[in-house]
Design a protein around this motif. Sequence first.
Motif, PDB file in Angstrom:
ATOM      1  N   ASN A 338       1.028  -1.006   0.099  1.00 35.07           N
ATOM      2  CA  ASN A 338      -0.074  -0.032   0.051  1.00 35.07           C
ATOM      3  C   ASN A 338       0.915   0.758   0.125  1.00 35.07           C
ATOM      4  OD1 ASN A 338       0.555   0.306   2.946  1.00 35.07           O
ATOM      5  ND2 ASN A 338      -0.450  -1.073   3.536  1.00 35.07           N
ATOM      6  N   LYS A 339       0.248   2.066  -1.048  1.00 35.43           N
ATOM      7  CA  LYS A 339       0.984   3.911  -0.082  1.00 35.43           C
ATOM      8  C   LYS A 339      -0.139   4.595   0.477  1.00 35.43           C
ATOM      9  CE  LYS A 339       3.551   5.080  -4.331  1.00 35.43           C
ATOM     10  NZ  LYS A 339       3.772   5.662  -5.408  1.00 35.43           N
ATOM     11  N   PHE A 340       1.376   5.270   1.221  1.00 39.57           N
ATOM     12  CA  PHE A 340      -0.359   6.132   1.874  1.00 39.57           C
ATOM     13  C   PHE A 340       0.042   7.549   1.796  1.00 39.57           C
ATOM     14  CE2 PHE A 340      -2.231   2.674   3.759  1.00 39.57           C
ATOM     15  CZ  PHE A 340      -3.593   2.982   4.050  1.00 39.57           C
ATOM     16  N   ILE A 341      -0.063   9.247   1.547  1.00 36.93           N
ATOM     17  CA  ILE A 341       0.636  10.511   2.255  1.00 36.93           C
ATOM     18  C   ILE A 341       0.158  10.760   3.726  1.00 36.93           C
ATOM     19  CG2 ILE A 341       0.224  12.567   1.108  1.00 36.93           C
ATOM     20  CD1 ILE A 341       1.008   9.980  -1.070  1.00 36.93           C
ATOM     21  N   LEU A 342       0.761  10.681   4.838  1.00 37.05           N
ATOM     22  CA  LEU A 342       0.797  10.955   5.310  1.00 37.05           C
ATOM     23  C   LEU A 342       1.762  12.946   5.767  1.00 37.05           C
ATOM     24  CD1 LEU A 342       2.661   7.892   7.080  1.00 37.05           C
ATOM     25  CD2 LEU A 342       0.328   8.036   6.470  1.00 37.05           C
ATOM     26  N   LEU A 343       1.387  13.099   6.897  1.00 35.04           N
ATOM     27  CA  LEU A 343       2.166  14.086   7.701  1.00 35.04           C
ATOM     28  C   LEU A 343       2.849  14.372   8.311  1.00 35.04           C
ATOM     29  CD1 LEU A 343      -1.125  17.086   7.569  1.00 35.04           C
ATOM     30  CD2 LEU A 343       0.782  16.371   6.041  1.00 35.04           C
ATOM     31  N   GLU A 344       4.297  14.538   8.001  1.00 36.65           N
ATOM     32  CA  GLU A 344       5.436  14.554   9.359  1.00 36.65           C
ATOM     33  C   GLU A 344       4.737  16.197   9.970  1.00 36.65           C
ATOM     34  OE1 GLU A 344       9.524  12.697   6.432  1.00 36.65           O
ATOM     35  OE2 GLU A 344       9.071  15.185   8.030  1.00 36.65           O
ATOM     36  N   GLU A 345       4.554  16.223   9.511  1.00 37.25           N
ATOM     37  CA  GLU A 345       4.265  17.785  10.269  1.00 37.25           C
ATOM     38  C   GLU A 345       3.079  18.827   9.657  1.00 37.25           C
ATOM     39  OE1 GLU A 345       7.130  20.672  10.386  1.00 37.25           O
ATOM     40  OE2 GLU A 345       9.129  19.317  11.045  1.00 37.25           O
ATOM     41  N   TYR A 352       4.684   6.973   2.022  1.00 35.51           N
ATOM     42  CA  TYR A 352       4.690   5.297   2.744  1.00 35.51           C
ATOM     43  C   TYR A 352       4.276   4.793   2.145  1.00 35.51           C
ATOM     44  CZ  TYR A 352       7.156   5.975   7.276  1.00 35.51           C
ATOM     45  OH  TYR A 352       7.931   6.074   8.393  1.00 35.51           O
ATOM     46  N   THR A 353       5.433   3.659   1.933  1.00 37.98           N
ATOM     47  CA  THR A 353       4.677   2.164   1.900  1.00 37.98           C
ATOM     48  C   THR A 353       5.105   1.043   2.501  1.00 37.98           C
ATOM     49  OG1 THR A 353       7.041   2.101   0.578  1.00 37.98           O
ATOM     50  CG2 THR A 353       4.785   2.590  -0.959  1.00 37.98           C
ATOM     51  N   ASP A 354       3.800   0.751   2.480  1.00 32.73           N
ATOM     52  CA  ASP A 354       3.919  -0.793   3.393  1.00 32.73           C
ATOM     53  C   ASP A 354       3.443  -0.487   5.060  1.00 32.73           C
ATOM     54  OD1 ASP A 354       3.376  -3.711   2.565  1.00 32.73           O
ATOM     55  OD2 ASP A 354       5.881  -3.480   3.030  1.00 32.73           O
ATOM     56  N   ILE A 355       2.429   0.294   4.638  1.00 30.79           N
ATOM     57  CA  ILE A 355       2.161   0.110   6.172  1.00 30.79           C
ATOM     58  C   ILE A 355       1.588  -1.044   7.063  1.00 30.79           C
ATOM     59  CG2 ILE A 355       0.726   1.859   8.107  1.00 30.79           C
ATOM     60  CD1 ILE A 355       1.398   4.172   6.887  1.00 30.79           C
ATOM     61  N   ASP A 356       2.038  -1.369   8.114  1.00 26.70           N
ATOM     62  CA  ASP A 356       1.293  -2.223   8.523  1.00 26.70           C
ATOM     63  C   ASP A 356       0.020  -2.186   8.745  1.00 26.70           C
ATOM     64  OD1 ASP A 356       0.885  -4.289  10.560  1.00 26.70           O
ATOM     65  OD2 ASP A 356       2.215  -3.296  12.338  1.00 26.70           O
ATOM     66  N   GLU A 357      -0.339  -3.354   8.550  1.00 26.65           N
ATOM     67  CA  GLU A 357      -1.908  -3.200   8.418  1.00 26.65           C
ATOM     68  C   GLU A 357      -2.656  -3.457   9.677  1.00 26.65           C
ATOM     69  OE1 GLU A 357      -3.639  -5.816   5.065  1.00 26.65           O
ATOM     70  OE2 GLU A 357      -4.893  -6.603   7.005  1.00 26.65           O
ATOM     71  N   LYS A 358      -2.422  -3.270  10.789  1.00 25.13           N
ATOM     72  CA  LYS A 358      -2.767  -3.347  11.959  1.00 25.13           C
ATOM     73  C   LYS A 358      -3.275  -2.026  12.095  1.00 25.13           C
ATOM     74  CE  LYS A 358      -0.425  -6.901  14.288  1.00 25.13           C
ATOM     75  NZ  LYS A 358       0.750  -6.791  15.634  1.00 25.13           N
TER      76      LYS A 358
END
Length: 369
Positions: A338-345, A352-358
Motif C-alpha cells: 500500500n502507499k499512503f500520504i502522511l504528514l511529518e508536520e 509511505y509504503t507498506d504500512i503495517d495492516e494493523k
Amino acid sequence: MEIIKVKTLNRIYSIYIGNNITEKLNEYLKENIKDVKNVILISNEKIFGIYKNKIEKIIKEDFDFKKIILKDGEEYKNIDSLKFIYSELLKINAHRNDVIISFGGGVIGDTAGFAAATFNRGMKLIQYPTTIIAQVDSSIGGKVAVNFENTKNIIGCFYQPHLIICDPQLLKTLNENEITNGLGEIVKYGLVFDYQIINDVLSLINTYKNDENRLFKIISDEKFKNIIYKCARIKSKIVEEDEFDLNKRNLLNFGHTIGHALEKVVGFKNLNHGQAVALGILCALDLSLSMGYLNKEIKKSILDLYDILKLPKFIDKCDVDEILNALKFDKKFVSGKNKFILLEELNKPVIYTDIDEKLIKNSIINLIK
Ligand code: NAD
Ligand code: GLY
C-alpha cells in the motif's frame, strides 16, 4: 479575473478564475480555440436544469449549440454514460475541431473529459467546473476517468483540457452538503501544502459566524474566490512538475487512499467524495501519529475544524475487513504494497509504503461510532 497558465507536455492552457466570468464565455472561447463551429455542452439534468437559460442563450449568440445531458450522480460515472455520449456525438457528427464543454462537477468533468479524450482520438475540451471540488481540483490536470464494476476511476487516461473557466458565482446554487463536500478538499490543500488556506477559510467563517447560512455566505464572498485561486495554483504547479502522477502528484491523494475505499464499500450514494476524503484524512493523521509524526494537539485542532466546517468525523457502521480489501483496488497499491500520504508536520507531506495492516485497521476502527 485571475489567470493561471498550466504548462503540460502537449498543451499550455489557461485557467480563468473570476466571479461572473460566465458572461464572457464566448469571448474566452474564441480567444483560446480557433475556428469553432459546434459547441457541445455535456452536463447533467440537475446542473443544466439550473443554468439552461443562461448558458444556452450565451453560447447560441455565437455558435451552433448542441447538448448532451446525463443523469446526475456518481453512479452514472460509468461506461454506459460514455456509450450514450459517443452515440450522441455520432448523431451530431462531431468533428475534432468542435468543442466539448464539460459543464458540471467532478463526475461530469471526468466522464465528459474521457469522452473528449477518446472520441475522434481527441476533441477540443473546455472544463467548466461548477462545484468546489471541480474548481479547486478535478478540472485541473487532465485526469479523466469513469468507474467500472464499483471500482473508482479505473478506466481513464490523462487528457489536458484546452481551457478551464472557473466562475465561483456558479457555486451559489450548491446545497449545504455539496459545500461541505468541497470544503473537505480545500482542507486537504491547507494541511498538505499551505496552512494559510485553512486560516483564510476560518477567517471567512468568523466573518459570518452569527449567520445560520454562513456556509452559503462564505462561498459568495470575493475572498472565497481567492481561496479557490490559491488551491488551483497549487494544483497547477504540481501538475506541471509531475503530470503523470509518478511522484509529487501523489501528494494530492492525501486522505484518498482510505477515502476511495470508503466510497467503494459504503457506496457512492451514501458518502460523497469530499466526505470520504475528509474521513480518509483522519485515518492519514492517525497513521502519521502512529509513525511518531505530528502530535495529538494538531489532530484535536483538526477535529475542531471539522466541527466548524460540518465535515464528518465518523461513519455509522461498516465492515473494516471489507475496507481493507477495497484498499487493494487503489491505483496506488503497487506489487502488494500500500502507499499512503502522511504528514511529518503540517505542510510537510511524506509518501509511505507498506504500512503495517494493523495500524491501518486501527485508523479505520477509530472512524466507527
Ligand atoms: P458531482 O459532480 O457529483 O457534483 C455533486 C452534486 O452537485 C451533483 O448532484 C451535481 O449535479 C451537483 N452540482 C454540480 N454543480 C452544481 C451547481 N453549481 N449548483 C447546484 N448543484 C450542482 O461531485 P463533485 O464533488 O464535484 O466531484 C466528485 C467527483 O470528482 C468524483 O467522481 C471524484 O472521483 C472526481 N474527482 C476527480 C479528480 C480528478 O483529478 N479528475 C479529482 C477529484 C475528484
Ligand atoms: N486529484 C488527484 C490528482 O489530480 O492527481
